[in-house]
Design an enzyme around this catalytic site. Structure first.
Site, PDB file in Angstrom:
ATOM      1  N   LYS A   1      -3.263   5.747  11.082  1.00 59.23           N
ATOM      2  CA  LYS A   1      -2.287   4.916  10.214  1.00 59.23           C
ATOM      3  C   LYS A   1      -3.243   4.067   9.390  1.00 59.23           C
ATOM      4  O   LYS A   1      -4.075   3.342   9.790  1.00 59.23           O
ATOM      5  CB  LYS A   1      -1.279   4.215  11.244  1.00 59.23           C
ATOM      6  CG  LYS A   1      -0.240   3.410  10.485  1.00 59.23           C
ATOM      7  CD  LYS A   1       0.490   2.674  11.706  1.00 59.23           C
ATOM      8  CE  LYS A   1       1.824   2.222  10.807  1.00 59.23           C
ATOM      9  NZ  LYS A   1       1.706   0.893  10.524  1.00 59.23           N
TER      10      LYS A   1
ATOM     11  N   CYS B   1       2.521 -10.049  20.634  1.00 60.02           N
ATOM     12  CA  CYS B   1       1.556  -9.447  19.670  1.00 60.02           C
ATOM     13  C   CYS B   1       2.119 -10.069  18.116  1.00 60.02           C
ATOM     14  O   CYS B   1       3.153  -9.807  17.634  1.00 60.02           O
ATOM     15  CB  CYS B   1       1.615  -7.881  19.706  1.00 60.02           C
ATOM     16  SG  CYS B   1       0.834  -7.303  17.921  1.00 60.02           S
TER      17      CYS B   1
ATOM     18  N   HIS C   1       0.674  -1.275   0.052  1.00 63.35           N
ATOM     19  CA  HIS C   1       0.107   0.059  -0.045  1.00 63.35           C
ATOM     20  C   HIS C   1       0.917   1.179  -0.084  1.00 63.35           C
ATOM     21  O   HIS C   1       2.089   1.175  -0.210  1.00 63.35           O
ATOM     22  CB  HIS C   1      -1.003  -0.058   1.177  1.00 63.35           C
ATOM     23  CG  HIS C   1      -0.256   0.031   2.483  1.00 63.35           C
ATOM     24  ND1 HIS C   1       0.574   0.996   3.102  1.00 63.35           N
ATOM     25  CD2 HIS C   1      -0.371  -1.109   3.536  1.00 63.35           C
ATOM     26  CE1 HIS C   1       0.957   0.303   4.415  1.00 63.35           C
ATOM     27  NE2 HIS C   1       0.415  -0.851   4.433  1.00 63.35           N
TER      28      HIS C   1
ATOM     29  N   HIS D   1       4.045   1.635   2.566  1.00 64.96           N
ATOM     30  CA  HIS D   1       5.339   0.790   1.821  1.00 64.96           C
ATOM     31  C   HIS D   1       5.730   1.787   0.850  1.00 64.96           C
ATOM     32  O   HIS D   1       7.108   1.793   0.577  1.00 64.96           O
ATOM     33  CB  HIS D   1       4.826  -0.591   1.478  1.00 64.96           C
ATOM     34  CG  HIS D   1       4.207  -1.227   2.147  1.00 64.96           C
ATOM     35  ND1 HIS D   1       2.961  -2.011   2.019  1.00 64.96           N
ATOM     36  CD2 HIS D   1       4.496  -1.770   3.632  1.00 64.96           C
ATOM     37  CE1 HIS D   1       2.717  -2.635   3.077  1.00 64.96           C
ATOM     38  NE2 HIS D   1       3.697  -2.578   4.090  1.00 64.96           N
TER      39      HIS D   1
ATOM     40  N   CYS E   1      -1.999  -4.351  22.407  1.00 64.52           N
ATOM     41  CA  CYS E   1      -0.749  -4.057  21.696  1.00 64.52           C
ATOM     42  C   CYS E   1      -0.786  -2.352  21.359  1.00 64.52           C
ATOM     43  O   CYS E   1      -1.662  -2.017  20.998  1.00 64.52           O
ATOM     44  CB  CYS E   1      -0.322  -4.750  20.383  1.00 64.52           C
ATOM     45  SG  CYS E   1       0.761  -3.970  19.452  1.00 64.52           S
TER      46      CYS E   1
ATOM     47  N   CYS F   1       3.008  -7.540  15.413  1.00 67.47           N
ATOM     48  CA  CYS F   1       4.449  -7.115  15.683  1.00 67.47           C
ATOM     49  C   CYS F   1       5.356  -8.068  15.593  1.00 67.47           C
ATOM     50  O   CYS F   1       6.487  -7.874  15.298  1.00 67.47           O
ATOM     51  CB  CYS F   1       4.378  -6.347  17.107  1.00 67.47           C
ATOM     52  SG  CYS F   1       3.537  -4.781  17.373  1.00 67.47           S
TER      53      CYS F   1
ATOM     54  N   HIS G   1      -1.044  -1.900  17.456  1.00 71.36           N
ATOM     55  CA  HIS G   1      -2.138  -2.536  16.649  1.00 71.36           C
ATOM     56  C   HIS G   1      -3.323  -2.446  17.360  1.00 71.36           C
ATOM     57  O   HIS G   1      -4.675  -2.883  16.926  1.00 71.36           O
ATOM     58  CB  HIS G   1      -1.651  -4.082  16.331  1.00 71.36           C
ATOM     59  CG  HIS G   1      -0.563  -4.230  15.322  1.00 71.36           C
ATOM     60  ND1 HIS G   1       0.666  -4.431  15.722  1.00 71.36           N
ATOM     61  CD2 HIS G   1      -0.577  -3.887  14.073  1.00 71.36           C
ATOM     62  CE1 HIS G   1       1.429  -4.368  14.703  1.00 71.36           C
ATOM     63  NE2 HIS G   1       0.645  -4.038  13.624  1.00 71.36           N
TER      64      HIS G   1
ATOM     65  N   LYS H   1      -4.410  -2.743   7.450  1.00 75.36           N
ATOM     66  CA  LYS H   1      -5.388  -3.932   6.781  1.00 75.36           C
ATOM     67  C   LYS H   1      -6.570  -4.031   7.537  1.00 75.36           C
ATOM     68  O   LYS H   1      -7.537  -3.912   7.121  1.00 75.36           O
ATOM     69  CB  LYS H   1      -4.567  -5.160   6.685  1.00 75.36           C
ATOM     70  CG  LYS H   1      -5.006  -6.095   5.997  1.00 75.36           C
ATOM     71  CD  LYS H   1      -4.180  -7.417   5.905  1.00 75.36           C
ATOM     72  CE  LYS H   1      -4.661  -8.529   4.987  1.00 75.36           C
ATOM     73  NZ  LYS H   1      -3.792  -9.671   4.816  1.00 75.36           N
TER      74      LYS H   1
END
Ligand code: ME8
Length: 505
Positions: free
Chosen positions: A295, A127, A19, A22, A144, A130, A147, A298
């Site tokens: 952020k 996690c 995405h 990246h 976490c 992670c 996340h 997904k």
């Protein structure tokens, strides 16, 4: 002999498709790599995929395929995404490649023989996204901190990496090399973390088999981060080609997102020290690209894919936006509206307009050939000034600052045209004066094409051809190539279509 320059992106997990988060890091690294090549450096620019570990294994299971099939499929998506953004990586590493297995096993054995790996039992909170353990204090209400999801309680017999043995050495390293973590705020974060005291971390797993077996105990696979970080050494020949490794290591820049700073600036240098290798010269951690203040991820379903933006803005439009719109360091918000606005302002109006005005006038007033004359007006000094400013900014990885310096030159050139009014000079029959002014503008366009080429390679190459120049900007060498007077008189100019057609909001 050209200087070695080694730059990397993180290797991305294959549980997810590429995405724009990246793409953000990868385009930044590409800009720097191209900039260094333009200065004649012997560049190795590495990207790739991180394919082992529980997270990838679970994704594959969810899809009903083997981890290897899943990894093959997704790694290909990354290769294609980078091709679609004109990323000039010299290598693409996959952690499932035999070269990486060999390198990791050799390194592990060295660290083990050096006494920095020992057996123990681990009980902790893990996690999976992670691929990391957390302490109670690090969690937010048991979730976490990255996340925002529950962690797993895990008990395992593990080998431990003796991170605690490296506290002093890491602090000493960062005192001696204050630029080794950038920006400054990230360096402070890393120092603070080290000063709190470092705990040994578990570096093997018995609960999964999707990984690289430890060479001295094949009932364990290597912890995915230990395996993944070493990609940076594998790619430049660790254990396979010592001369090559010697040439490129230690790496000049690891570009990473701030989410993985600790792995790169604490674990990784300690691992290298344990294996008798030098730590990275610089870990640069940038902020997040946020979508609607969050952020991209997904689970939040707010991912944006590079190819969708390329369809609307072209490759250069997307690259330019990532590089210029937010400073490389802090977080920044991404929105379609601001992308349209910046595209129109910087690319269509400034860059595109300068090119089409100058080329149009040169065709109308000079018969479409590069004149002998130069007015030696203000642009003659503005060009080297812009270049020097870019050099300074790029040395600090202030990527947006470097482009701002170049766009300042573009604005200066547009202002010079307004001030010197070549159309009036032409009407008044002042042929030499027209030729002089346009001569300066054409020289400036050449410099603009050259300096913009690491950021927007397509439009720059196109402009280069329209100026009647041979080869491409990439075949030039800075700093010599910036000198005024490099545009040969008598060459045919091409007007062409607009380089960046305006977009409707
Ligand atoms: O962490 N904004 O892989 P990963 C900016 N495999 N950058 C972003 C971003 C966002 N919203 N989202 C992702 C891993 N990135 C490990 C790395 S390295 C030895 C192993 C970028 O697929 C940013 O560079 O989760 C971030 O650090 C990286 O993608 C995380 O990619």
């Amino acid at each position: 002999m050209s200087a070695p320059f080694y730059i990397t992106t993180p290797i991305y997990y294959v549980n997810d498709v590429p995405h724009i988060g990246h793409a953000y890091t990868t385009v930044a690294a590409d800009f720097v790599a191209r900039w260094r090549r333009l200065h004649g450096d012997d560049v190795v620019f590495l990207t790739g995929t991180d394919e082992h570990g529980l997270k990838v294994q679970r994704s594959a299971e969810a899809q009903g395929v083997t981890p290897r099939e899943w990894a093959d499929r997704t790694a290909q998506r990354f290769v294609e995404a980078w091709r679609g953004l004109d990323i000039s990586n010299d290598d693409f590493i996959r952690t499932t490649e035999p070269r990486h297995y060999h390198a990791v096993q050799q390194f592990l054995q060295t660290v083990y023989d050096n006494g920095f790996i020992e057996l123990g039992t681990y009980e902790g909170l893990y996690c999976v996204p992670c691929e990391a353990y957390y302490t109670e204090e690090e969690l937010n209400d048991g979730r976490c901190p990255i996340h925002d999801r529950p962690v797993d309680h895990v008990t395992e017999e593990n080998y431990f990496f003796r991170l605690s043995a490296f506290e002093d050495r890491l602090l000493e390293h960062y005192t001696k090399h204050p630029d080794a973590v950038q920006p400054e705020s990230r360096r402070n974060e890393v120092l603070g973390f080290i000063r709190q005291g470092l705990r040994d971390f578990s570096m093997s797993r018995t609960s999964i088999d999707w990984g690289i077996p430890l060479p001295w105990d094949s009932s364990h696979v290597t912890y995915v981060w230990f395996d993944a970080l070493f990609n940076y050494c594998t790619a430049v020949g660790y254990g396979a080609d010592p001369a090559r490794f010697e040439r490129y290591w230690p790496v000049n820049y690891h570009l990473v997102g701030k989410d993985i700073l600790r792995f790169h600036a604490v674990y990784w240098p300690a691992m290298l020290m344990a294996g008798g290798l030098e730590p990275p010269q610089c870990v640069f951690a940038h902020g997040w690209l946020l979508v609607g203040g969050e952020k991209m991820s997904k689970t939040r379903l707010n991912q944006i894919f590079p190819a969708d933006l390329v369809a609307d803005f072209g490759v250069d439009g997307v690259r330019y936006h990532f590089l210029a719109d937010q400073r490389f360091g802090p977080d920044g918000d991404f929105s379609y509206e601001s992308m349209v606005a910046r595209y129109n302002a910087d690319l269509a109006n400034n860059f595109g307009n300068l090119a089409s005005r100058v080329l149009n006038m040169a065709v109308s007033y000079l018969g479409g050939t590069v004149p002998e004359e130069r007015a030696n007006g203000p642009l003659a000094a503005a060009v080297p000034r812009a270049y020097e400013a870019m050099v300074g900014a790029m040395a600090d990885l202030d990527l947006a600052g470097a482009l701002a310096a170049l766009w300042e030159l573009i604005r200066n050139a547009n202002a010079y045209i307004e001030a010197s009014e070549p159309w009036k000079l032409y009407k008044a029959g002042e042929t030499e004066a027209v030729a002089g002014v346009l001569g300066d503008c054409l020289e400036t366009l050449r410099a603009v094409a050259l300096l913009a080429s690491p950021a927007i390679p397509r439009a720059s190459a196109d402009l280069w051809r329209r100026l009647g120049l041979d080869g491409s900007p990439e075949s030039e060498r800075l700093p010599d190539a910036i000198n005024i007077g490099r545009l040969p008189a008598g060459r045919s100019l091409v007007k062409g279509d607009s380089l960046f057609p305006r977009k409707d909001a």
